[in-house]
Write an enzyme that holds these catalytic residues in place. Structure first.
Site, PDB file in Angstrom:
ATOM      1  N   ASP A   1       8.623  17.494  -8.313  1.00  0.00           N
ATOM      2  CA  ASP A   1       8.776  18.675  -7.465  1.00  0.00           C
ATOM      3  C   ASP A   1       7.779  18.546  -6.325  1.00  0.00           C
ATOM      4  OD1 ASP A   1       9.106  21.060  -6.196  1.00  0.00           O
ATOM      5  OD2 ASP A   1       8.375  22.307  -7.833  1.00  0.00           O
TER       6      ASP A   1
ATOM      7  N   GLU B   1      13.586  14.341  -4.859  1.00  0.00           N
ATOM      8  CA  GLU B   1      13.298  15.066  -6.103  1.00  0.00           C
ATOM      9  C   GLU B   1      14.353  14.764  -7.165  1.00  0.00           C
ATOM     10  OE1 GLU B   1      12.951  19.152  -4.859  1.00  0.00           O
ATOM     11  OE2 GLU B   1      10.790  18.937  -4.508  1.00  0.00           O
TER      12      GLU B   1
ATOM     13  N   HIS C   1       0.823  -1.198   0.000  1.00  0.00           N
ATOM     14  CA  HIS C   1       0.000   0.000   0.000  1.00  0.00           C
ATOM     15  C   HIS C   1       0.867   1.262   0.000  1.00  0.00           C
ATOM     16  CE1 HIS C   1      -3.523  -2.319   1.739  1.00  0.00           C
ATOM     17  NE2 HIS C   1      -4.194  -1.398   1.085  1.00  0.00           N
TER      18      HIS C   1
HETATM   19 MN    MN Z   1       9.926  20.884  -4.162  1.00  0.00          MN
END
Ligand code: MN
Length: 400
Positions: free
Chosen positions: A377, A371, A247
């Site tokens: 982002d 990121e 999950h």
């Molecule tokens: Mn960010």
């Protein structure tokens, strides 16, 4: 707008209306729309634009209209979801109609040579319906969309889409984009990758209101919110593999109602996860998040895979690691604008193999590291100056 960048190609406009029975924060008048250049199952090259409206409660007749600019274009209408509803599609002069009344919620109407003019799409007989209405029409001019449903740039305000994306969408995602298919549910929001057959990311809010004592659902199903024509994992892909159905939004985070719990048991909310990870530090951090919620905090969580090269079953991507970002609001307004450099932001990357044996706190890292590995982002609606601070430090707050 992106849809004007390739004028030589036939343009397809996709109008998608998300219908949800609960927990959509936007009012009927709060239209949300965006545009993408996506892929399509149609055989000729085209561009896709997606316009979307989100409705708080669907309990009455809904009527949608779309102007078809040219005869000869294709028109397809799909109504999918849970519950019951009827769909009626009619051309401007009434000469072309399609009526779908089956109890199973998988209504499809298509026209190879739809007449020009304003078509109407009626959704009636709604009973606790949650799903989506998608209209795809070949058109040469996006201005043919009726007023009120415009096609413009990517979504920027996650809070307008769902409470679960209050801190921003990690990437552009839309209904119709096969590798970034946006699934907005009352319980969480997904960007689904139908080539890899796993989510790119899942975002959800957690606070004490989501926690109760309902019994955990027992089994997973493919996600009925996805069209049948788009690739998706099945239970058979996992059976006999070395991986658990891991999950993202956990079952135990949705125990207020049976329906909310069941909503976590769809395969769009799952990645193949090594049992060592799933039952070890991944579960440890999940437990910590619920402790925070029970302590009165509001938590915003986004998690997903770091893709690798291996697959199971029919091609379900096995991540090399799974990551998570947890933003903790102690009290007051939980919003992107109220996230400050003082806000606790936990980020972890955990290996998806038998080495994931340490306590969850040992896997803490920076949001920026996630990121860089994913191209996303995170916290995108938070002021850049604040992102630069909270995304570049490793949280060291002791667990509750
Ligand atoms: Mn960010």
């Amino acid at each position: 707008m992106p849809s004007s960048s390739r004028p030589s190609r036939l343009q397809s406009v996709v109008l998608a209306c998300l219908l949800a029975t609960t927990a959509c924060d936007t009012a009927t008048s709060d239209a949300q729309s965006d545009a993408v250049v996506g892929e399509s199952e149609l055989t000729r090259p085209l561009q896709s634009g997606v316009a979307r409206r989100t409705y708080g409660v669907v309990d009455q007749v809904r009527l949608y209209t779309l102007k078809v600019a040219e005869a000869g274009d294709t028109l397809a209408v799909d109504l999918t979801g849970d519950g019951t509803a009827k769909l009626k599609v009619s051309s401007a002069d009434g000469s072309q109609t399609c009526l779908r009344t089956a109890a199973t919620m998988d209504h499809h109407c298509s026209f190879l040579a739809p007449g020009a003019g304003t078509w109407t799409f009626e959704v009636t007989g709604v009973t606790a319906f949650s799903g989506s209405l998608m209209v795809t029409v070949g058109s040469t001019d996006t201005t043919s969309l009726d007023a009120g449903v415009s096609v413009h740039g990517p979504l920027t305000a996650g809070a307008q889409l769902s409470k679960h994306t209050t801190l921003g969408l990690p990437e552009a995602a839309s209904i119709g984009d096969v590798n970034h298919w946006l699934l907005v549910k009352p319980q969480y929001v997904v960007s689904y990758n139908s080539t890899r057959k796993v989510p790119n990311w899942v975002s959800w809010q957690l606070n004490g209101a989501w926690l109760g004592d309902v019994t955990r659902a027992s089994s997973f199903t493919p996600d009925p919110q996805m069209p049948n024509t788009v690739g998706q994992a099945t239970n058979g892909d996992f059976d006999g593999s070395a991986y658990a159905r891991g999950h993202m939004c956990p079952s135990a985070d949705r125990t207020d109602t049976t329906g909310d719990n069941l909503a976590t048991f769809v395969l769009t909310n799952v990645v193949p996860q090594a049992p060592t990870l799933n039952n070890g530090p991944w579960k440890g951090l999940e437990n910590e998040e619920r402790q925070m919620a029970l302590a009165g905090k509001t938590v915003f969580i986004t998690s997903g895979p770091i893709f690798g090269g291996t697959t199971i079953g029919s091609g379900v991507s096995v991540p090399v690691a799974t990551w998570k970002v947890v933003v903790v609001f102690d009290s007051g307004t939980a919003a992107a604008a109220s996230l400050t450099e003082a806000t606790q932001v936990i980020a972890v990357i955990m290996p998806n193999d038998t080495t994931a044996t340490k306590v969850w706190t040992e896997y803490r890292t920076t949001v920026r590291a996630i990121e860089e590995k994913t191209g996303l982002d995170l916290l995108s609606d938070v002021a850049t100056s604040v992102q630069d601070i909270v995304e570049t430090r490793v949280d060291t707050t002791p667990p509750l």
